[in-house]
Design a protein around this motif. Structure first.
Motif, PDB file in Angstrom:
ATOM      1  N   CYS A  54       0.834  -1.193   0.000  1.00  0.00           N
ATOM      2  CA  CYS A  54       0.000   0.000   0.000  1.00  0.00           C
ATOM      3  C   CYS A  54       0.872   1.247   0.000  1.00  0.00           C
ATOM      4  N   GLU A  76      -7.012   3.161   1.887  1.00  0.00           N
ATOM      5  CA  GLU A  76      -6.461   2.620   0.644  1.00  0.00           C
ATOM      6  C   GLU A  76      -6.358   1.096   0.665  1.00  0.00           C
ATOM      7  N   CYS A  77      -5.966   0.536   1.818  1.00  0.00           N
ATOM      8  CA  CYS A  77      -5.750  -0.918   1.880  1.00  0.00           C
ATOM      9  C   CYS A  77      -6.609  -1.611   2.924  1.00  0.00           C
ATOM     10  N   GLU A  83      -1.806  -3.067  -1.646  1.00  0.00           N
ATOM     11  CA  GLU A  83      -2.441  -2.083  -2.508  1.00  0.00           C
ATOM     12  C   GLU A  83      -3.861  -2.501  -2.908  1.00  0.00           C
TER      13      GLU A  83
END
Length: 222
Positions: A54, A76-77, A83
């Motif tokens: 990430c 985001e993760c 990621e």
């Protein structure tokens, strides 16, 4: 039927496996409900080169030192350290058992855990830490399932070829402040609307599903 040195060797009957899977899936569609499964990235996916770290939370000193995300609620993760957070979002029919409310005393105080069992199709692999979302709005964290496979002879019954079910997977209901509620769709009303679709049997969820890697990774073929 085939013979080797005068001995009978059971020949694999693929049609029998297909028929058993069909019956099982028909039962799930008939008595079950649609659930949205979020299959999260794992360290083995990263080691296999399927996903990177990430960029938001896996590059600081804490993440590098301990090998895990520096914050659980990374947008985001989603706390996975990888990621995108999830390798797939898929809708599958599932049967859930009923859950009774209970209380237990932990280091964090008195909590009211709810744990259910569910059964779903065999065309994907779940891990501890994956999630299932229901049309009730609940989001549950999954445990490692018990598979049901058909033995068709002397060979190993691999999931990809011979599994018919994920049988009695344990799942615990998550609190409203859990990272599970950050997963798309993050709005509960949207989730309920998606999983309550009617019309075609089964209805299409192509606009919702996201598949970024094989649902049964090649390194977990067994």
């Amino acid at each position: 039927m085939s013979y080797v040195r005068g001995q009978y060797v059971r020949a694999r009957q693929d049609w029998a496996v297909d028929q058993e899977r069909l019956r099982h899936d028909q039962a799930l569609h008939h008595i079950g409900e649609n659930a949205l499964f979020a299959l999260m990235w794992t360290a083995r996916d990263h080691d296999a080169g399927l996903v990177g770290l990430c960029p938001a939370c896996a590059d600081d000193r804490i993440a590098k030192a301990y090998g895990q995300a520096s914050r659980n609620k990374c947008p985001e993760c989603f706390g996975t350290r990888f990621e995108g957070g999830f390798r797939a979002l898929i809708v599958r029919p599932a049967v859930f058992t009923d859950a009774d409310d209970s209380q237990s005393f932990t280091a964090r105080g008195t909590v009211a855990p709810q744990e259910v069992h569910l059964e779903t199709t065999s065309d994907f692999r779940v891990h501890s830490g994956d999630y299932a979302m229901r049309a009730t709005g609940e989001r549950l964290q999954l445990r490692v399932p018990q598979r049901t496979t058909i033995r068709t002879g002397f060979g190993t019954p691999y999931q990809r070829e011979a599994a018919t079910a994920y049988n009695l997977t344990r799942a615990a209901v998550e609190d409203q402040d859990s990272v599970a509620y950050m997963l798309p769709p993050d709005d509960t009303d949207d989730l309920v609307e998606i999983l309550s679709r009617t019309g075609a049997v089964p209805p299409s969820f192509a606009d919702v599903e996201v598949i970024r890697a094989p649902l049964i990774p090649l390194y977990e073929r067994d």
